[in-house]
Enzyme design. Structure first.
Site, short mmCIF file in Angstrom:
data_model
loop_
_atom_site.label_atom_id
_atom_site.label_comp_id
_atom_site.label_asym_id
_atom_site.label_seq_id
_atom_site.Cartn_x
_atom_site.Cartn_y
_atom_site.Cartn_z
N ASP A 1 0.84 -1.20 0.00
CA ASP A 1 0.00 0.00 0.00
C ASP A 1 0.87 1.25 0.00
O ASP A 1 1.88 1.31 0.71
CB ASP A 1 -0.85 -0.03 1.28
CG ASP A 1 -1.79 1.14 1.41
OD1 ASP A 1 -2.74 1.20 0.61
OD2 ASP A 1 -1.57 1.99 2.29
N GLU B 1 1.45 -0.52 -5.09
CA GLU B 1 0.47 0.50 -5.47
C GLU B 1 1.27 1.71 -5.95
O GLU B 1 1.73 2.53 -5.16
CB GLU B 1 -0.40 0.91 -4.27
CG GLU B 1 -1.52 1.85 -4.70
CD GLU B 1 -2.18 2.61 -3.56
OE1 GLU B 1 -3.29 3.10 -3.76
OE2 GLU B 1 -1.58 2.71 -2.48
C1 GLC Z 1 -4.09 3.22 -0.38
C2 GLC Z 1 -5.37 2.42 -0.29
C3 GLC Z 1 -6.47 3.33 0.16
C4 GLC Z 1 -6.11 3.88 1.52
C5 GLC Z 1 -4.75 4.58 1.48
C6 GLC Z 1 -4.23 4.86 2.85
O1 GLC Z 1 -4.14 4.18 -1.37
O2 GLC Z 1 -5.63 1.81 -1.51
O3 GLC Z 1 -7.69 2.67 0.21
O4 GLC Z 1 -7.09 4.76 1.95
O5 GLC Z 1 -3.78 3.79 0.85
O6 GLC Z 1 -3.84 3.66 3.46
#
Ligand code: GLC
Length: 601
Positions: free
Chosen positions: A240, A309
């Site tokens: 993440d 991500e």
């Molecule tokens: C990422 C997740 C999202 C979350 C953010 C903070 O972007 O996909 O859902 O709110 O991180 O953890």
């Protein structure tokens, strides 16, 4: 403007103005150097299915999805053809950010089940050659994590330096945050802590303090978390917010993003927008990725995949995420293709081409949908060309185009639960119904992410088969469930579900579509995106997608590419497509798709 905010705001502005190695069998050694070896792992050409556990299947009638619910649906996922499931966070959490605020990294939240339930999910999935990928949140923890509670307790405790603590800046005798950094989720990114008499940094919610990744103890603790789950049998991690781990050591102010009037533009939360040059994608993140990769390779024997991500602006930055020696992420997400957010043939061609040629043979991971962005119905446009949600006249045709780009490209394909039945984005219509805090804070400009997180629509019965009785589900079931559901689409030969099943089966089983090289065709065509897939034994498949709402006819000249063909054997086409099709003229209806194998005799 930062990552997630950038995507959400962009969309808000846009919308309102085969039988191969599987995770359970795999074990190709890591570190091979030829391009073939780069594609020799279970995750190459695989299909990864994202599950938002709260919304997939509730097994105990409390209106919230859970692990046993997921286990009960493994047969469905096997039939669909998925190789791995990415679970968004299931760890104990105050659920401020629905699990992305973790308070214990080595346990399961009782809302979702027990560790025994988790182990059973892993082992039952393994029997079906499906791997389980955990969401690893490294950038921040919950403020209720004992690590943070200890860190916040004094300036001298053993974990005092585990988070990003800073002294206030004194301006005219007043206390102010150290700089102008803003949270992706609105407001200053600095929160005053009365006990420590210091600010802490939070890129996301106040309840999500950022860890200090310069501290070796933090790194070691998180690598241990990864080992813990590898020993429980997971197939990998989705990392993440991975580009957000480091910030400028000098805490410099971010430059403001200026509007047309030369003044800082104002975001959906009313903040002056800033860039993210000092808070995102800093080079130190690569050191962490190398260390984490070494740790996961050692613990997992080269079979554990690291997915990132990675909202990045260029193919060059994306390429760096694989590591100079293929020693960082195996699958950083390519957000360049899936989030073009309008049917622009030229842009699709360019971005897919970049992924094919700009990654030095590494595997691209394409993705169109996730729990942070409106679903693929955002590609549907009204008469003025503006994207709309819902079931317009070409909803299913557009879905077939998207699924074709996703599954017929040379890539690892990542999909989101409900895509396969064409679930549409269903945002709340009243502020009082919003559950996602950013939607409450940003209403009405930012309605939050509830619209893409609604419960899975399994059948036309009570609660769409999501919950076991008439429980109040945590988000409402969209009214479309009566017709848009798995059971109905199983019965309907031309359904979206059948398209997904068929095209995934082709990706798994057809040699050219599984791993063949990819070449764009008819590069100057403004209406139809078409490409050739060719495997090492010469099997050739052409794919053509009409990006317009008008019928189109395309012709191919394949001899220049060393392919001689006398005709085409249809592998898959939009139901009701014009026939017969030949290499000389493939006719496509509005947003029509054609996939055919080139016959050499
Ligand atoms: C990422 C997740 C999202 C979350 C953010 C903070 O972007 O996909 O859902 O709110 O991180 O953890």
């Amino acid at each position: 403007m930062k990552r997630i905010g950038a995507v959400l705001l962009l969309l808000t502005a846009f919308l309102w103005s085969a039988g191969e190695l599987t995770p359970a069998q795999q074990s190709a050694p890591a570190g091979q150097s030829s391009q073939t070896a780069k594609r020799d792992h279970w995750w190459n050409n695989a299909v990864i299915y994202e599950i938002y556990p709260r919304s997939f299947q509730d097994s105990n009638g409390d209106g919230i999805g859970d692990l046993n619910g997921i286990t009960s649906r493994l047969g469905y996922l096997q039939k669909l053809g998925v190789d791995a499931i990415w679970l968004t966070p299931i760890y104990p959490s105050p659920q401020v950010d629905f699990g992305y605020d973790i308070s214990n990294y080595e346990a399961v939240d009782s809302q979702y089940g027990t560790m025994a339930d988790f182990d059973r999910l892993v082992s039952e999935a393994k029997k079906r050659n499906i791997g389980i990928i955990m969401d690893l949140v490294l950038n921040h923890t919950s403020d209720k994590d004992p690590w943070f509670e200890e860190s916040a307790s004094s300036r001298t405790n053993p974990k005092a330096d585990w988070y990003m603590w800073r002294d206030a800046k004194m301006v005219d005798g007043h206390r102010e945050p150290p700089n102008n950094w803003i949270s992706d989720f609105g407001g200053s990114a600095w929160q005053w802590d009365p006990a420590r008499q210091q600010y802490y940094y939070h890129e996301f919610y106040v309840q999500q303090p950022d860890l200090n990744w310069n501290n070796p103890q933090v790194r070691g603790a998180m690598y241990n978390v990864a080992r813990f789950w590898i020993h429980r049998g997971v197939a990998g991690f989705r990392l993440d917010a991975i580009t957000a781990l480091f910030e400028d050591p000098q805490d410099r102010d971010e430059p403001y993003v200026l509007g047309p009037d030369g003044k800082p533009s104002i975001d959906a939360y009313g903040d002056k927008e800033v860039t993210d040059i000092y808070t995102n994608n800093l080079p130190e993140v690569h050191d962490v990725l190398r260390e984490l990769r070494a740790a996961t390779n050692a613990a997992g024997g080269g079979r554990v995949v690291l997915i990132g991500e990675t909202y990045l602006n260029s193919i060059a930055d994306l390429h760096k995420m694989y590591g100079a020696h293929n020693d960082e992420l195996q699958l950083p997400m390519d957000m360049q293709v899936g989030f073009i957010n309008r049917f622009d043939v030229g842009l699709f061609r360019e971005r897919i081409d970049e992924a094919e040629t700009g990654l030095n043979g590494d595997e691209p991971l394409f993705v169109f949908d996730n729990h942070d962005n409106p679903r693929w119905d955002r590609y549907q446009t009204d008469a003025a060309g503006a994207p709309t949600f819902g079931y317009g006249p070409h909803h299913d045709d557009i879905g077939r185009v998207i699924a074709t780009v996703l599954f017929a490209s040379r890539d690892t394909a990542m999909m989101y639960y409900g895509d396969e039945i064409g679930m549409v984005t269903t945002p709340p219509t009243r502020k009082e119904d919003v559950r996602d805090p950013i939607g409450i804070k940003g209403w009405p400009k930012e309605k939050g992410r509830d619209g893409e997180r609604t419960p899975m629509q399994w059948n036309a019965g009570p609660d769409a088969g999501f919950s076991s009785d008439d429980a109040k589900t945590w988000l409402p079931i969209p009214s479309s469930y009566k017709t848009v559901n798995v059971a109905a689409e199983e019965r309907e030969p031309d359904s979206m579900l059948h398209w997904y099943q068929q095209i995934i089966a082709l990706k798994r089983n057809d040699p050219a579509l599984h791993e063949g090289e990819e070449t764009m065709l008819n590069r100057s065509d403004d209406h139809v995106l078409s490409w050739l897939r060719k495997d090492a034994n010469g099997e050739a498949v052409i794919v053509a997608c009409n990006f317009t709402d008008q019928p189109q006819t395309v012709r191919f000249n394949l001899s220049a590419l060393g392919v001689s063909g006398t005709g085409l054997k249809t592998l898959l086409e939009t139901p009701g497509a014009p026939a017969p099709q030949s290499i000389d003229a493939v006719a496509l209806g509005p947003f029509g798709v054609y996939i055919g194998q080139v016959r050499s005799k």
